[in-house]
Write a protein that holds these residues in place. Structure first.
Motif, PDB file in Angstrom:
ATOM      1  N   SER A  64      32.682  24.866  -4.319  1.00 21.24           N
ATOM      2  CA  SER A  64      33.656  23.780  -4.402  1.00 21.24           C
ATOM      3  C   SER A  64      34.570  23.941  -5.612  1.00 21.24           C
ATOM      4  N   TYR A  96      37.129  19.988   1.423  1.00 21.14           N
ATOM      5  CA  TYR A  96      36.317  19.730   2.611  1.00 21.14           C
ATOM      6  C   TYR A  96      36.906  18.566   3.409  1.00 21.14           C
ATOM      7  N   ARG A 117      39.873  21.137   5.905  1.00 19.53           N
ATOM      8  CA  ARG A 117      39.003  21.848   6.837  1.00 19.53           C
ATOM      9  C   ARG A 117      38.984  21.155   8.194  1.00 19.53           C
ATOM     10  N   LYS A 174      33.304  15.363   6.144  1.00 19.20           N
ATOM     11  CA  LYS A 174      32.882  16.640   5.570  1.00 19.20           C
ATOM     12  C   LYS A 174      32.912  16.616   4.047  1.00 19.20           C
ATOM     13  N   GLY A 175      33.825  15.871   3.476  1.00 20.67           N
ATOM     14  CA  GLY A 175      33.971  15.855   2.025  1.00 20.67           C
ATOM     15  C   GLY A 175      33.320  14.690   1.333  1.00 20.67           C
TER      16      GLY A 175
END
Length: 256
Positions: free
Chosen positions: A93, A136, A140, A147-148
């Motif tokens: 990350s 994320y 993405r 996702k994040g």
């Protein structure tokens, strides 16, 4: 309070259980010793629901319009940790970010409730750091917020669950977040687009909210993504998160 309730969870947040806690002689209860780790202020969370872009000035810094109705997404309940636990940056990350947020804790089952009745289903409030990985979240798969938002340690809650009658005006609480002692966020719940009763009512139109569920309600401006240039968390950073009357979180950031 372990002599009164086994844990602070959905079962202990009903009106009858809270009344049992209120009637206890709190001054006679043993104090938590200094240095003892505090876990999250509510456990056994089923739904951990987040509201996006609920502060107009944060929407502006994100380059997004103020939504016509609340943006909803889920944070994984498995990301919930204690208020002072270490925040872990996911492997690889580069855009892990911070967000001070007011969280609502549900006390009574809520399904299709009206705005006028919504607060009868709320047990109380707590501080949440809605830790977010922006790449994320936004880059993405065309942008998939979940996702994040649900990586391990991305949901510190606490230190306290403050019952609703102890909060004079939940829509007028100062909110601050510092990174390494530098103030990054300095806002107030009074600038929320959608208020607490509206959010509880609105969300209950789409899912049944159960006792112990948590709704985190959005963040004021000052997140790392909104800095010029953007600034993100790195190993060794320290975060201090505070909401007036709800307590303070202190986290250290580490690599996974």
């Amino acid at each position: 309070m372990s002599s009164i309730v086994e844990d602070i969870n959905g079962h202990s947040l009903s009106s009858s259980s809270l009344e049992k806690i209120r009637s206890a002689a709190v001054s006679d209860l043993p104090l938590v010793s200094d240095g003892v780790r505090l876990g999250p202020c509510v456990t056994g969370v089923g739904n951990f629901i987040a509201v996006g872009l609920n502060y107009a000035d944060h929407a502006a810094e994100s380059g997004m319009p103020v939504p016509a109705e609340p943006v909803l997404f889920n944070k994984a309940p498995s990301c919930i940790v204690g208020p002072d636990d270490t925040v872990l940056i996911p492997p690889g990350s580069e855009k892990t970010d911070w967000e001070v947020e007011l969280a609502i804790v549900i006390g009574e089952r809520a399904s299709y409730v009206s705005e006028a009745d919504a607060l009868n289903h709320v047990a109380g409030y707590c501080v949440c750091n809605d830790v977010s990985e922006r790449a994320y979240q936004l880059e993405r798969g065309g942008g998939q917020w979940a996702k994040g938002k649900g990586c391990p340690t991305f949901g510190p809650l606490g230190p306290w669950l403050v019952t609703k009658e102890e909060v004079e005006d939940v829509h007028n609480l100062a909110m601050t977040l510092t990174v390494n002692g530098e103030t990054m966020q300095n806002g107030s719940t009074r600038t929320m687009v959608f208020n607490v009763p509206f959010l509880v009512s609105h969300i209950s139109q789409f899912m049944t909210l159960m006792p112990g569920d948590v709704i985190t309600t959005g963040t004021p401006p000052g997140v790392g993504m909104g800095q010029k240039p953007p600034r993100y968390l790195k190993a060794g950073d320290t975060i201090r998160v505070e909401i007036e009357g709800l307590g303070v979180q202190n986290q250290r950031v580490a690599a996974t």
